[in-house]
Design a protein around this motif. Sequence first.
Motif, PDB file in Angstrom:
ATOM      1  N   LEU A 101      44.086  35.292  50.023  1.00 12.58           N
ATOM      2  CA  LEU A 101      44.003  34.313  48.934  1.00 12.58           C
ATOM      3  C   LEU A 101      45.329  34.186  48.193  1.00 12.58           C
ATOM      4  O   LEU A 101      45.625  33.162  47.593  1.00 12.58           O
ATOM      5  CB  LEU A 101      42.889  34.705  47.953  1.00 12.58           C
ATOM      6  CG  LEU A 101      41.473  34.728  48.536  1.00 12.58           C
ATOM      7  CD1 LEU A 101      40.462  35.109  47.470  1.00 12.58           C
ATOM      8  CD2 LEU A 101      41.100  33.382  49.146  1.00 12.58           C
ATOM      9  N   THR A 107      47.461  29.449  54.899  1.00 16.14           N
ATOM     10  CA  THR A 107      46.325  28.543  55.033  1.00 16.14           C
ATOM     11  C   THR A 107      46.217  27.894  56.420  1.00 16.14           C
ATOM     12  O   THR A 107      45.178  28.003  57.052  1.00 16.14           O
ATOM     13  CB  THR A 107      46.350  27.484  53.925  1.00 16.14           C
ATOM     14  OG1 THR A 107      46.338  28.176  52.691  1.00 16.14           O
ATOM     15  CG2 THR A 107      45.151  26.588  53.990  1.00 16.14           C
ATOM     16  N   CYS A 174      39.844  28.385  45.504  1.00 17.45           N
ATOM     17  CA  CYS A 174      39.555  28.947  46.838  1.00 17.45           C
ATOM     18  C   CYS A 174      38.321  28.338  47.492  1.00 17.45           C
ATOM     19  O   CYS A 174      38.330  28.042  48.686  1.00 17.45           O
ATOM     20  CB  CYS A 174      39.349  30.456  46.729  1.00 17.45           C
ATOM     21  SG  CYS A 174      40.742  31.301  46.015  1.00 17.45           S
ATOM     22  N   ASN A 177      38.898  24.881  48.632  1.00 18.33           N
ATOM     23  CA  ASN A 177      39.894  24.889  49.701  1.00 18.33           C
ATOM     24  C   ASN A 177      39.276  25.319  51.025  1.00 18.33           C
ATOM     25  O   ASN A 177      39.378  24.616  52.030  1.00 18.33           O
ATOM     26  CB  ASN A 177      41.040  25.835  49.329  1.00 18.33           C
ATOM     27  CG  ASN A 177      42.118  25.882  50.394  1.00 18.33           C
ATOM     28  OD1 ASN A 177      42.399  24.885  51.049  1.00 18.33           O
ATOM     29  ND2 ASN A 177      42.714  27.048  50.578  1.00 18.33           N
ATOM     30  N   TYR A 178      38.612  26.466  51.014  1.00 18.90           N
ATOM     31  CA  TYR A 178      38.147  27.054  52.273  1.00 18.90           C
ATOM     32  C   TYR A 178      36.729  26.647  52.683  1.00 18.90           C
ATOM     33  O   TYR A 178      36.377  26.748  53.847  1.00 18.90           O
ATOM     34  CB  TYR A 178      38.202  28.584  52.184  1.00 18.90           C
ATOM     35  CG  TYR A 178      39.607  29.128  52.188  1.00 18.90           C
ATOM     36  CD1 TYR A 178      40.417  29.013  53.315  1.00 18.90           C
ATOM     37  CD2 TYR A 178      40.137  29.735  51.059  1.00 18.90           C
ATOM     38  CE1 TYR A 178      41.714  29.497  53.321  1.00 18.90           C
ATOM     39  CE2 TYR A 178      41.434  30.228  51.055  1.00 18.90           C
ATOM     40  CZ  TYR A 178      42.217  30.109  52.192  1.00 18.90           C
ATOM     41  OH  TYR A 178      43.498  30.577  52.192  1.00 18.90           O
ATOM     42  N   ILE A 202      47.711  29.160  44.689  1.00 21.89           N
ATOM     43  CA  ILE A 202      46.805  30.157  45.278  1.00 21.89           C
ATOM     44  C   ILE A 202      45.576  30.306  44.376  1.00 21.89           C
ATOM     45  O   ILE A 202      45.400  29.528  43.435  1.00 21.89           O
ATOM     46  CB  ILE A 202      47.518  31.519  45.468  1.00 21.89           C
ATOM     47  CG1 ILE A 202      48.075  32.026  44.132  1.00 21.89           C
ATOM     48  CG2 ILE A 202      48.627  31.404  46.505  1.00 21.89           C
ATOM     49  CD1 ILE A 202      48.632  33.436  44.199  1.00 21.89           C
ATOM     50  N   CYS A 203      44.772  31.310  44.647  1.00 20.04           N
ATOM     51  CA  CYS A 203      43.568  31.593  43.845  1.00 20.04           C
ATOM     52  C   CYS A 203      43.915  31.629  42.353  1.00 20.04           C
ATOM     53  O   CYS A 203      44.961  32.162  41.969  1.00 20.04           O
ATOM     54  CB  CYS A 203      43.008  32.947  44.291  1.00 20.04           C
ATOM     55  SG  CYS A 203      41.674  33.585  43.266  1.00 20.04           S
TER      56      CYS A 203
END
Length: 400
Positions: A101, A107, A174, A177-178, A202-203
Motif C-alpha cells: 500500500l 500498482t 486503497c 483503487n484495488y 498511497i494509502c
Amino acid sequence: MKKSTCARCGACLAACPVYSMTKHERFGPRGKNMLLDTALSAGTGAEKPSAAVTETLKACLQCGACSAACPAGVDVRGAIRRAREHNGHDCTVPSWVWEVLAARGLTPFLARIISGFPGGSGIIWRLTGLSGQEGFTMPDLAQTPALSSDRACTSGVPLAGKSAGLKISVFVGCVQNYLYPEVVEGMFKWFGGRISIPRGQICCGMPAFSSGDREKALKFALRNISVFREQAPDYILTGCATCASMIRNWAGLVADVPEAHSTAVELGEKVREFSRLAWELAVIPSPEDLADVERVTFHAPCHQRFELGGAEVTEDLLQKMLPGKFTDMTRECCGQGGLFSLGHPELSGRILQKRFRNCRRTGATVLLTTCSGCLLQLRAGAGSMEDGPQILHIAELVNK
Ligand code: SF4
Ligand code: SF4
C-alpha cells in the motif's frame, strides 16, 4: 496521558454501537474510559495497560459517536486510540500488505500478479489475512486498479458553472483503487474530465492511525503531502469519507515536521468528500438523467457524521436528484470500523444486520453510501443475503 473529566453520566452509552449489542459496561465507552482512568490512577499509566484492558480497547470501532455525545467533552475515541498507540499497535494486517500500500510503483505490477489468480477464488484475501466474516462475500481484486488506469481520466465533460477553471485533484484511497475502480470512474463522469488523479499517492493511513500505528500513518501522510503539494489543487476530491477524515488528520500527525505542517493544514481545508463537493459546486445530475434509478436510501458513514459533518447535505443532494425516490434512514454505524470487522467478525456482523433491518423499513432497494469501508462491509453483507439491497456508492448512480 491525563485522567479524563468523565462524570460517569452514561450519555455516551446509547450512542455506542458496541455497547448497544453487548450491553456490557466493559465494552461501552464509559467502561473503557474508566479502565484508562484507573490505569492512570494506579500509576501504571495507559502506556502499559494490562492484557484485559488491551482486549477491551480493541473492541472499539473508532466511530466517534461517544465523543460526539459526551456533554463533558471527553474524547473517549481519541483516548482509546492514544492508548493503542502507547500499548503497541494492534494490527491484523501482515506487514507486507502495508509495504504494497505504501509503494508508489507497485500498482501496475500488482495488477499483473492479480490477473494471474482465478476470479472469486478468495486466495488474495486468505494470503493477506483479510478473509472477512464467515459467510460474507469478499470482492475480487480489480484487474485494473484505478491508479494504473487511464480510463477514469478520459470520460466526462469539462467542468462548467461554479467549478469552471478549478483544479480538482482526486485522492483515490486503497479500497477504490484495488477493489472498486468503478467508483472513481463514476466520479469522473459526474464531475467531468478536468479532475485529475495525481500519481504517486498511497494509502491515506487511516487503518494504521486508528489501530495505533502512528509511525506508519506518519510515513503515509508525509508521502501523500509531498504528492499533493506539487499539484496545488483548489480542492482534493475523495469518494471516501474516511480518507477525507484522515486527510484532515494529517496536520496533527505532522505537527512536529515543520516543512510539511503548513501544507498539511492547507490540504485538510481543501479536502472534500464526494457528495459535499458536488453540492458546493452545484455539479448535480438532473432527475431525468437518473430516471432508471430505483428507490434509494443513504447510509451516512461515521467519519462523515462525527468528523467531517455534512450527512444532511448528502441527504439534501439525494432529495434534489431523486425526488420521490429517496427516503432517509436512521444514522448508525455499519460495523466495519476499519480492522474492527476482522478482529470482531461476529459483533461486526450483528451491527450490520441491524443496519439492513433499518434499510428494509425504508422500502428502498438501493442502499447508497460514500465511504469505502462502509461499501466493503455493506456489499459483503448484502452479497450473502437472498433479498439484500443493491449497494452503491453515490458516484455510481451516473454509471447506471
Ligand atoms: S468510538 Fe464508537 S465503538 Fe468506540 S467506544 Fe466510542 S462509540 Fe463505542
Ligand atoms: S465519557 Fe462523557 S458521556 Fe460518557 S459517561 Fe463520561 S461524561 Fe458521560
